[in-house]
Design an enzyme around this catalytic site. Structure first.
Site, PDB file in Angstrom:
ATOM      1  N   GLY A  11       0.826  -1.317  -0.042  1.00 32.64           N
ATOM      2  CA  GLY A  11       0.208   0.466  -0.168  1.00 32.64           C
ATOM      3  C   GLY A  11       0.964   1.117   0.332  1.00 32.64           C
ATOM      4  O   GLY A  11       1.989   1.043   0.029  1.00 32.64           O
ATOM      5  N   LYS A  12       0.500   2.421  -0.252  1.00 40.64           N
ATOM      6  CA  LYS A  12       1.135   3.641   0.065  1.00 40.64           C
ATOM      7  C   LYS A  12       1.702   3.513   1.091  1.00 40.64           C
ATOM      8  O   LYS A  12       2.695   4.380   1.253  1.00 40.64           O
ATOM      9  CB  LYS A  12      -0.154   4.806  -0.273  1.00 40.64           C
ATOM     10  CG  LYS A  12      -0.925   4.730  -1.319  1.00 40.64           C
ATOM     11  CD  LYS A  12      -1.668   6.267  -1.540  1.00 40.64           C
ATOM     12  CE  LYS A  12      -2.850   6.062  -2.614  1.00 40.64           C
ATOM     13  NZ  LYS A  12      -3.996   6.825  -2.772  1.00 40.64           N
ATOM     14  N   MET A  13       1.217   3.619   2.390  1.00 47.97           N
ATOM     15  CA  MET A  13       2.120   3.615   3.809  1.00 47.97           C
ATOM     16  C   MET A  13       3.300   2.840   4.007  1.00 47.97           C
ATOM     17  O   MET A  13       4.390   3.272   4.275  1.00 47.97           O
ATOM     18  CB  MET A  13       1.042   3.778   5.198  1.00 47.97           C
ATOM     19  CG  MET A  13       0.694   5.307   4.496  1.00 47.97           C
ATOM     20  SD  MET A  13       2.075   7.175   5.227  1.00 47.97           S
ATOM     21  CE  MET A  13       3.134   6.031   6.101  1.00 47.97           C
ATOM     22  N   THR A  81      -3.315   1.204  11.704  1.00 48.32           N
ATOM     23  CA  THR A  81      -4.300   0.810  10.784  1.00 48.32           C
ATOM     24  C   THR A  81      -6.131   1.624  11.996  1.00 48.32           C
ATOM     25  O   THR A  81      -6.402   2.130  13.072  1.00 48.32           O
ATOM     26  CB  THR A  81      -4.871  -0.240  10.726  1.00 48.32           C
ATOM     27  OG1 THR A  81      -3.824  -1.155   9.769  1.00 48.32           O
ATOM     28  CG2 THR A  81      -6.386  -0.724   9.501  1.00 48.32           C
ATOM     29  N   ASN A 106      -3.290   7.692  14.598  1.00 53.95           N
ATOM     30  CA  ASN A 106      -2.635   9.416  13.682  1.00 53.95           C
ATOM     31  C   ASN A 106      -1.058   8.843  14.034  1.00 53.95           C
ATOM     32  O   ASN A 106      -0.869   8.761  15.917  1.00 53.95           O
ATOM     33  CB  ASN A 106      -3.153  10.205  14.240  1.00 53.95           C
ATOM     34  CG  ASN A 106      -2.343  11.167  13.081  1.00 53.95           C
ATOM     35  OD1 ASN A 106      -1.111  11.369  12.933  1.00 53.95           O
ATOM     36  ND2 ASN A 106      -2.767  11.801  11.735  1.00 53.95           N
ATOM     37  N   MET A 107      -0.308   8.771  13.406  1.00 60.88           N
ATOM     38  CA  MET A 107       1.305   8.412  14.273  1.00 60.88           C
ATOM     39  C   MET A 107       2.524   9.572  13.926  1.00 60.88           C
ATOM     40  O   MET A 107       3.237   9.373  14.286  1.00 60.88           O
ATOM     41  CB  MET A 107       1.556   7.557  13.407  1.00 60.88           C
ATOM     42  CG  MET A 107       1.370   6.866  13.290  1.00 60.88           C
ATOM     43  SD  MET A 107       0.891   5.425  14.870  1.00 60.88           S
ATOM     44  CE  MET A 107       2.737   5.092  15.384  1.00 60.88           C
ATOM     45  N   HIS A 137      -9.156  14.337   3.897  1.00 57.08           N
ATOM     46  CA  HIS A 137      -8.611  13.329   3.166  1.00 57.08           C
ATOM     47  C   HIS A 137      -8.938  12.755   1.897  1.00 57.08           C
ATOM     48  O   HIS A 137      -9.183  13.112   1.168  1.00 57.08           O
ATOM     49  CB  HIS A 137      -8.735  12.097   3.918  1.00 57.08           C
ATOM     50  CG  HIS A 137      -7.798  11.743   5.129  1.00 57.08           C
ATOM     51  ND1 HIS A 137      -8.802  13.192   6.240  1.00 57.08           N
ATOM     52  CD2 HIS A 137      -6.553  12.327   6.451  1.00 57.08           C
ATOM     53  CE1 HIS A 137      -8.468  12.877   7.476  1.00 57.08           C
ATOM     54  NE2 HIS A 137      -6.965  12.446   7.075  1.00 57.08           N
ATOM     55  N   LYS A 141      -9.266   6.849   0.699  1.00 59.46           N
ATOM     56  CA  LYS A 141      -9.287   6.522   1.727  1.00 59.46           C
ATOM     57  C   LYS A 141     -10.931   6.435   2.618  1.00 59.46           C
ATOM     58  O   LYS A 141     -11.887   6.497   1.796  1.00 59.46           O
ATOM     59  CB  LYS A 141      -8.953   8.266   3.138  1.00 59.46           C
ATOM     60  CG  LYS A 141      -9.129   7.778   4.404  1.00 59.46           C
ATOM     61  CD  LYS A 141      -8.864   8.923   5.606  1.00 59.46           C
ATOM     62  CE  LYS A 141      -9.209   8.499   6.643  1.00 59.46           C
ATOM     63  NZ  LYS A 141      -8.056   7.643   7.105  1.00 59.46           N
ATOM     64  N   GLY A 147      -9.833   8.563  12.007  1.00 59.90           N
ATOM     65  CA  GLY A 147      -9.528   8.068  12.831  1.00 59.90           C
ATOM     66  C   GLY A 147      -8.742   8.993  13.850  1.00 59.90           C
ATOM     67  O   GLY A 147      -9.124   9.154  14.812  1.00 59.90           O
ATOM     68  N   THR A 148      -8.130  10.094  12.683  1.00 59.00           N
ATOM     69  CA  THR A 148      -7.697  11.292  13.478  1.00 59.00           C
ATOM     70  C   THR A 148      -8.159  12.097  14.076  1.00 59.00           C
ATOM     71  O   THR A 148      -9.039  12.373  15.529  1.00 59.00           O
ATOM     72  CB  THR A 148      -6.297  11.713  12.906  1.00 59.00           C
ATOM     73  OG1 THR A 148      -5.855  10.700  12.569  1.00 59.00           O
ATOM     74  CG2 THR A 148      -6.103  13.212  13.629  1.00 59.00           C
TER      75      THR A 148
END
Length: 244
Positions: A11-13, A81, A106-107, A137, A141, A147-148
């Site tokens: 995936g993108k991330m 996730t 969110n990281m 977003h 998405k 989630g954030t």
């Protein structure tokens, strides 16, 4: 060099995590995804590589694989996730009894700072100010609200006071959340405090997915050597500022 196994590696991330891994002292020993390839597995039972930590940026349906991998290899796992059901969140809680688990919607350390700023603003401004959250977003998405946005809302009010979209006038004490999906927006969140005579805004804008990768690797480092329990961004922030 530390070794990481990436769930959602195609995936993108996943691609960003792979590209920047050496910057954070990690090599990618393999990954899990729906499409198998060299060192990319689609069956958790067939994973035969060694690793020191798991980072999961995928979809909720991959959770059984994450749980199986963490338990089988007895390694800490960073879960970034979003969109889990209550039943899946319970599975994550149960996993944290066996291995260290870091879960955050969110990281970004910047988002953690924005959350702290919003809580301070709420404490100062009080009930006279209405609170609304707008999140934006990219158009692919899957979950909405983000989630954030939910993480920020949870910091400001109880879940039964959170309103998704708005139809009609607001009630006292509510926190409204509005979602925008379009183009390639990485992620933008704005918390507005609306009073009779002034407006206060706390915002965060992600300009690159690299910032989420940086947070994930910091979280993985934080988990190494930790006891089995559930950790979150508040734990990491506290550690970074020397409070824990």
């Amino acid at each position: 060099m530390k070794r990481v196994f990436i769930v959602g590696i195609n995936g993108k991330m996943g691609k960003v995590l792979t590209d920047v891994a050496p910057e954070y002292g990690y090599s990618v020993s393999g990954g899990y995804d729906a499409q198998p390839a060299a060192d990319v597995f689609s069956d958790a039972d067939k994973v035969n590589v060694e690793f020191d930590a798991i980072i999961d940026f995928s979809r909720p349906e991959a959770l059984p694989a994450v749980v199986a991998l963490a338990k089988k290899h007895k390694t800490p796992v960073v879960i970034a996730t979003t969109g889990y059901t209550d039943a899946q969140l319970k599975q994550i809680d149960e996993l944290s009894e066996s291995v260290p688990v870091f879960r955050s919607a969110n990281m970004s350390l910047g988002v953690a700072a924005a959350k702290a700023a919003a809580k301070t603003a709420q404490a100062i401004l009080g009930d006279a100010f209405d609170i609304e959250i707008v999140e934006k977003h990219h158009n692919q998405k899957a979950d909405s609200p983000s989630g954030t946005a939910l993480l920020l809302a949870d910091a400001l009010c109880a879940k039964d006071k959170q309103v998704f979209g708005r139809n009609g006038k607001r009630n006292a004490g509510e926190v409204g959340i509005v979602s925008v999906r379009g183009g390639g927006v990485v992620g933008e969140h704005e918390i507005g405090f609306y009073g009779s005579d002034e407006t206060v805004t706390v915002s965060h804008s992600a300009r690159s997915r690299r910032l989420f990768a940086a947070g994930a690797y910091k979280a993985a480092d934080y988990l190494l050597g930790k006891k089995s329990r559930l950790y979150d961004m508040d734990d990491l922030v506290a550690a970074l500022v020397g409070k824990r």
